[in-house]
Design a protein around this motif. Sequence first.
Motif, PDB file in Angstrom:
ATOM      1  N   GLU A 273       3.944   1.562  -1.035  1.00  0.00           N
ATOM      2  CA  GLU A 273       4.646   1.655  -2.308  1.00  0.00           C
ATOM      3  C   GLU A 273       3.740   2.246  -3.392  1.00  0.00           C
ATOM      4  O   GLU A 273       4.181   3.067  -4.205  1.00  0.00           O
ATOM      5  CB  GLU A 273       5.154   0.275  -2.711  1.00  0.00           C
ATOM      6  N   ARG A 274       2.484   1.850  -3.389  1.00  0.00           N
ATOM      7  CA  ARG A 274       1.541   2.403  -4.364  1.00  0.00           C
ATOM      8  C   ARG A 274       1.303   3.897  -4.134  1.00  0.00           C
ATOM      9  O   ARG A 274       0.956   4.624  -5.069  1.00  0.00           O
ATOM     10  CB  ARG A 274       0.216   1.628  -4.322  1.00  0.00           C
ATOM     11  N   ARG A 275       1.521   4.342  -2.906  1.00  0.00           N
ATOM     12  CA  ARG A 275       1.419   5.769  -2.588  1.00  0.00           C
ATOM     13  C   ARG A 275       2.685   6.538  -2.961  1.00  0.00           C
ATOM     14  O   ARG A 275       2.733   7.760  -2.838  1.00  0.00           O
ATOM     15  CB  ARG A 275       1.195   5.946  -1.082  1.00  0.00           C
ATOM     16  N   GLY A 276       3.715   5.808  -3.368  1.00  0.00           N
ATOM     17  CA  GLY A 276       4.977   6.457  -3.687  1.00  0.00           C
ATOM     18  C   GLY A 276       5.942   6.514  -2.530  1.00  0.00           C
ATOM     19  O   GLY A 276       6.975   7.182  -2.611  1.00  0.00           O
ATOM     20  N   VAL A 277       5.615   5.794  -1.436  1.00  0.00           N
ATOM     21  CA  VAL A 277       6.501   5.731  -0.265  1.00  0.00           C
ATOM     22  C   VAL A 277       7.393   4.497  -0.406  1.00  0.00           C
ATOM     23  O   VAL A 277       6.894   3.374  -0.507  1.00  0.00           O
ATOM     24  CB  VAL A 277       5.693   5.648   1.043  1.00  0.00           C
ATOM     25  N   GLU A 278       8.688   4.697  -0.402  1.00  0.00           N
ATOM     26  CA  GLU A 278       9.618   3.580  -0.558  1.00  0.00           C
ATOM     27  C   GLU A 278       9.688   2.746   0.718  1.00  0.00           C
ATOM     28  O   GLU A 278       9.792   3.289   1.823  1.00  0.00           O
ATOM     29  CB  GLU A 278      11.017   4.101  -0.893  1.00  0.00           C
TER      30      GLU A 278
ATOM     31  N   ARG B 269       0.830  -1.205   0.000  1.00  0.00           N
ATOM     32  CA  ARG B 269       0.000   0.000   0.000  1.00  0.00           C
ATOM     33  C   ARG B 269       0.867   1.258   0.000  1.00  0.00           C
ATOM     34  O   ARG B 269       0.594   2.202  -0.756  1.00  0.00           O
ATOM     35  CB  ARG B 269      -0.932  -0.014   1.215  1.00  0.00           C
TER      36      ARG B 269
END
Length: 211
Positions: free
Chosen positions: A124-129, A122
Amino acid sequence: MSLTEIPLLLDGPAGALEALYLGRADARGLALICHPHPLFAGSMHNKVVATLQRAARDAGYATLRFNFRGVGQSPGEHANGEGEIDDAEAAANWLLAEHPGLPLTLCGFSFGACVAACLGGRLERRGVEVAQLLMLAPPVERFAVDGRLPEAGPLYVIQPEDDEVVTPAAVYAWSAALERPHELLKVAECGHFFHGKLNELKALVLPRLHS
């Protein structure tokens, strides 16, 4: 510098989340740790969770462990995993806001391993590594994680060979079928709760947190 955790109440989707936080100005990374099943006495005080926290502390991380909704001082009721992913996301958001720019490692034991895995995807899909994901004794036979894991960053699966709660063969089969690169670590002569094996567990985790 104190390396003692402090108690906190964090804003969560079902009410305040009871937490223990270790902050440090020299942190090299962040570790969020998810506890085992709330309906079977799982909490942030579980000794495996505490071992993960100490390993992350010794590796130079700021750490956060917390109680899912309905556990300890966290209000609410068990939400079959999906609500607990929401809880973990709220905890991760708080930790990331406290330490902007630092890499986030997700750790979980048993039920918490699957929550951490789904949270990773979830985020990662938000752009959080997600820098790393550590899954200890994940009940993949009962908690669907396929298609929900983060795609990037190292993944470590640590499975007791004599697990009496999670079927080791199911974890091994899941690992064998998992196309995503990962490392499967088997702990010999070890039950689900790592009785007598906590030092060995810490020795497995520490070098991977240092990597």
